[in-house]
Write an enzyme that holds these catalytic residues in place. Structure first.
Site, mmCIF file in Angstrom:
data_model
loop_
_atom_site.group_PDB
_atom_site.id
_atom_site.type_symbol
_atom_site.label_atom_id
_atom_site.label_comp_id
_atom_site.label_asym_id
_atom_site.label_seq_id
_atom_site.Cartn_x
_atom_site.Cartn_y
_atom_site.Cartn_z
ATOM 1 C CG ASN A 131 -0.411 -0.093 2.491
ATOM 2 O OD1 ASN A 131 0.702 -0.594 2.642
ATOM 3 N ND2 ASN A 131 -1.096 0.404 3.489
ATOM 4 C CB SER A 208 -2.672 -9.114 6.563
ATOM 5 O OG SER A 208 -1.847 -10.251 6.402
ATOM 6 C CB THR A 209 -3.933 -8.837 11.816
ATOM 7 O OG1 THR A 209 -3.968 -7.406 11.921
ATOM 8 C CG2 THR A 209 -3.924 -9.422 13.213
ATOM 9 C CD GLU A 229 4.093 -0.279 12.984
ATOM 10 O OE1 GLU A 229 2.886 -0.168 13.271
ATOM 11 O OE2 GLU A 229 4.986 0.318 13.601
ATOM 12 C CB CYS A 263 -2.368 0.457 8.229
ATOM 13 S SG CYS A 263 -1.051 1.666 8.215
ATOM 14 C CD GLU A 432 7.817 0.427 11.277
ATOM 15 O OE1 GLU A 432 6.726 0.672 10.748
ATOM 16 O OE2 GLU A 432 8.750 -0.153 10.695
HETATM 17 P P1 NAD Z 1 0.202 -9.237 3.567
HETATM 18 O O1 NAD Z 1 0.252 -9.622 4.994
HETATM 19 O O2 NAD Z 1 -0.498 -10.111 2.616
HETATM 20 O O3 NAD Z 1 1.676 -9.060 2.999
HETATM 21 C C1 NAD Z 1 2.628 -8.222 3.591
HETATM 22 C C2 NAD Z 1 4.026 -8.683 3.205
HETATM 23 O O4 NAD Z 1 4.270 -9.957 3.818
HETATM 24 C C3 NAD Z 1 4.222 -8.885 1.714
HETATM 25 O O5 NAD Z 1 5.526 -8.464 1.358
HETATM 26 C C4 NAD Z 1 4.080 -10.396 1.577
HETATM 27 O O6 NAD Z 1 4.751 -10.899 0.444
HETATM 28 C C5 NAD Z 1 4.725 -10.877 2.879
HETATM 29 N N1 NAD Z 1 4.365 -12.235 3.284
HETATM 30 C C6 NAD Z 1 3.256 -12.957 2.918
HETATM 31 N N2 NAD Z 1 3.294 -14.165 3.494
HETATM 32 C C7 NAD Z 1 4.409 -14.228 4.234
HETATM 33 C C8 NAD Z 1 4.992 -15.226 5.071
HETATM 34 N N3 NAD Z 1 4.421 -16.416 5.229
HETATM 35 N N4 NAD Z 1 6.139 -14.938 5.721
HETATM 36 C C9 NAD Z 1 6.719 -13.734 5.580
HETATM 37 N N5 NAD Z 1 6.240 -12.752 4.784
HETATM 38 C C10 NAD Z 1 5.081 -12.995 4.127
HETATM 39 O O7 NAD Z 1 -0.390 -7.756 3.582
HETATM 40 P P2 NAD Z 1 -0.735 -6.836 2.325
HETATM 41 O O8 NAD Z 1 -1.997 -7.344 1.739
HETATM 42 O O9 NAD Z 1 0.464 -6.662 1.457
HETATM 43 O O10 NAD Z 1 -0.997 -5.424 3.036
HETATM 44 C C11 NAD Z 1 -2.224 -5.052 3.561
HETATM 45 C C12 NAD Z 1 -2.225 -5.145 5.080
HETATM 46 O O11 NAD Z 1 -1.129 -4.423 5.610
HETATM 47 C C13 NAD Z 1 -3.436 -4.529 5.692
HETATM 48 O O12 NAD Z 1 -3.957 -5.364 6.700
HETATM 49 C C14 NAD Z 1 -2.932 -3.244 6.332
HETATM 50 O O13 NAD Z 1 -3.659 -2.776 7.404
HETATM 51 C C15 NAD Z 1 -1.560 -3.642 6.713
HETATM 52 N N6 NAD Z 1 -0.714 -2.467 6.862
HETATM 53 C C16 NAD Z 1 -0.356 -2.049 8.115
HETATM 54 C C17 NAD Z 1 0.418 -0.919 8.279
HETATM 55 C C18 NAD Z 1 0.831 -0.424 9.640
HETATM 56 O O14 NAD Z 1 1.745 0.358 9.708
HETATM 57 N N7 NAD Z 1 0.205 -0.855 10.704
HETATM 58 C C19 NAD Z 1 0.836 -0.203 7.171
HETATM 59 C C20 NAD Z 1 0.453 -0.648 5.926
HETATM 60 C C21 NAD Z 1 -0.325 -1.787 5.777
#
Ligand code: NAD
Length: 452
Positions: A131, A208-209, A229, A263, A432
């Site tokens: 994002n 994602s969570t 995060e 987020c 962070e």
């Molecule tokens: P995601 O969890 O699908 O992916 C995030 C990252 O993790 C990607 O680079 C992905 O390739 C990697 N990943 C996936 N599976 C993995 C595994 N098994 N082991 C290690 N890494 C793995 O999330 P997304 O769809 O890319 O992003 C959206 C989510 O991110 C939303 O829930 C959003 O709220 C959250 N987000 C949080 C913040 C924050 O600062 N709190 C900021 C931005 C986005």
């Protein structure tokens, strides 16, 4: 060789493909990073500071190029993309002050001298979502490098282009080979290897969570520190005594910015019941006037959703039997376009409780201050939020009462590089940014020198 085909989300044209890093390549990157980190940590602090300033200066002269890349790869409006690239420069500039300020303590003890050192961890793995590909990466790699670590950065599958370019710019600026490496690829391969590799000493995960919990569990096997995060369902709380015009005109940007793929999106709009009708009257023109369209147009406020798959996920929430109050507009034709949507759900409806991560906001009335705080806190998340009131005491009470990591009163700001950022509850773990971020990339070492 496996690869990801990259698609411009604004028009669905193919813009290229990026090869996935293999497990073996990750392992050799870790080995190179281990060597590079030792040399980096051995440099004089002033030299590490200078190197980071040069990296910041190199990013600065490539802001436009980086921004254009993000427009094509992620569909971000050009104005937003310029801010994002500028944020990378600013984060590097800010943390270039850190190498010379990682100050330990001298603690009074009997029999000698006791001092503490902030030792770097070694190699840090940074895993980022799609994002905000640039800023979120920099919030990890900036302070981690400043504290004397090497960094391996894994961008999200769909949005690797700016991260790859930042890796090249780091080398162009003179950062040593191996110190900052960008490894595009699968989360289950590259990201997972950061978790399992014993020489990756910390994982910073934003996403994602669900995946965050998996990463945390994996890190536990090695007692590996992790910063998380994660998701959010943040509340924008509008009291009857607020400047309703200002609250209504700011509300669309607080949730539809980046097409709601934020987020920190204030995706629950809590409005005191006595002013609900008036507030909706003010909100409607603000939502209808929110400019959704060509990301290359300087006036655009919102672009498309990032991918077809994500568009379908968001659209599935709107299949529910939920009352739509009103909608803004969106272009027709190719691209993953969705109009900003304002819902009037019940408190327990799925749209009011789950993170949608799209341009959808739920308006929920509340009765009084206690009800507002209880409703805001009735969530597994606690990332950001806003409070609109002219009553200073109420602003203080509600800000202290809401279980969230980044709040703003009478504004919607949540992320500044100079202030700490992170979530309560299932929105995350650790913080962070802000002055203390480099410490999260160090171990405190205590040394006692006997004076005999
Ligand atoms: P995601 O969890 O699908 O992916 C995030 C990252 O993790 C990607 O680079 C992905 O390739 C990697 N990943 C996936 N599976 C993995 C595994 N098994 N082991 C290690 N890494 C793995 O999330 P997304 O769809 O890319 O992003 C959206 C989510 O991110 C939303 O829930 C959003 O709220 C959250 N987000 C949080 C913040 C924050 O600062 N709190 C900021 C931005 C986005």
């Amino acid at each position: 060789m496996s690869e990801t085909t990259l698609i411009n989300p604004a028009d669905e044209t193919v813009i290229g493909a990026v090869a996935h890093t293999t497990l073996e390549e990750v392992d050799s990157a870790v080995a190179r990073a281990v060597v590079a980190q030792r040399a980096w940590a051995a440099l004089a602090p002033v030299d590490r500071a200078r190197a980071l300033r040069r990296f910041a200066a190199t990013v600065d002269v490539h802001i436009e190029e980086l921004a254009q890349l993000e427009v094509r790869n992620s569909g971000h409006p050009i104005g937003a993309a310029r801010w994002e690239a500028g944020n990378v420069r600013d984060v590097l500039d800010y943390y270039s002050g850190a190498p010379e300020r990682l100050i330990g303590q001298q603690i009074p003890v009997a029999g000698g001298l006791d001092i503490t050192f902030h030792e770097p961890l070694g190699v840090v793995g940074v895993i980022v979502p799609w994002n905000f590909p640039m800023p979120i990466a920099a919030w990890g790699f900036g302070p981690a490098l400043a504290a004397g670590n090497a960094v391996l950065l894994k961008p999200a599958d769909w949005t690797p282009l700016t991260a790859i370019r930042l890796g090249e710019l780091a080398l162009e600026s003179g950062l040593p080979e191996g110190l900052f490496q960008v490894l595009p690829g699968r989360g289950s391969v590259v990201g997972d290897r950061f978790v399992t590799h014993e020489h990756v000493r910390k994982v910073v995960f934003t996403g994602s969570t669900e995946v965050g919990k998996h990463v945390m569990a994996g890190c536990a096997a090695q007692v590996k520190p992790v910063t998380l995060e994660l998701g959010g369902k943040s509340a924008n709380i509008v009291f009857a005594d607020a400047d309703l015009e200002a609250a209504a005109s700011g509300a669309p940007g607080s949730v539809f910015d980046n097409a709601g793929q934020d987020c920190c999106a204030r995706s629950r709009l809590l409005v005191e019941r006595s002013v609900l009708d008036r507030f909706l009257e003010l909100l409607e023109p603000a939502v209808r006037g929110f400019r959704v369209g060509d990301p290359n147009d300087e006036a655009t406020e919102m672009g498309p959703l990032v991918s077809k798959g994500h568009f379908e996920n968001v659209a599935a929430f709107l299949d529910d039997d939920v009352a739509v109050a009103f909608r803004g507009s969106a272009p027709e034709g190719p691209g993953y376009w969705m109009a900003p949507t304002v819902l009037l759900p019940n408190r327990d409806d799925r749209v009011a409780r789950e993170e949608i991560f799209g341009p959808v906001v739920s308006v929920l009335p509340f009765d009084d201050e206690a009800d507002a705080i209880a409703l805001a806190n009735d969530s597994i998340f606690g990332l950001s939020g806003s409070i609109w009131t002219r009553d200073l005491g109420r602003g203080i009470r509600v800000a202290r009462g809401v279980e969230s990591g980044a709040l703003s009163v009478n504004s919607h700001s949540s992320v500044r590089y100079a202030t700490p950022f992170g979530g309560f509850k299932q929105s995350g773990l650790g913080r962070e940014l802000g002055p203390d971020a480099p410490l999260a990339f160090t171990e405190t070492k205590n040394v006692f020198f006997s004076h005999g």
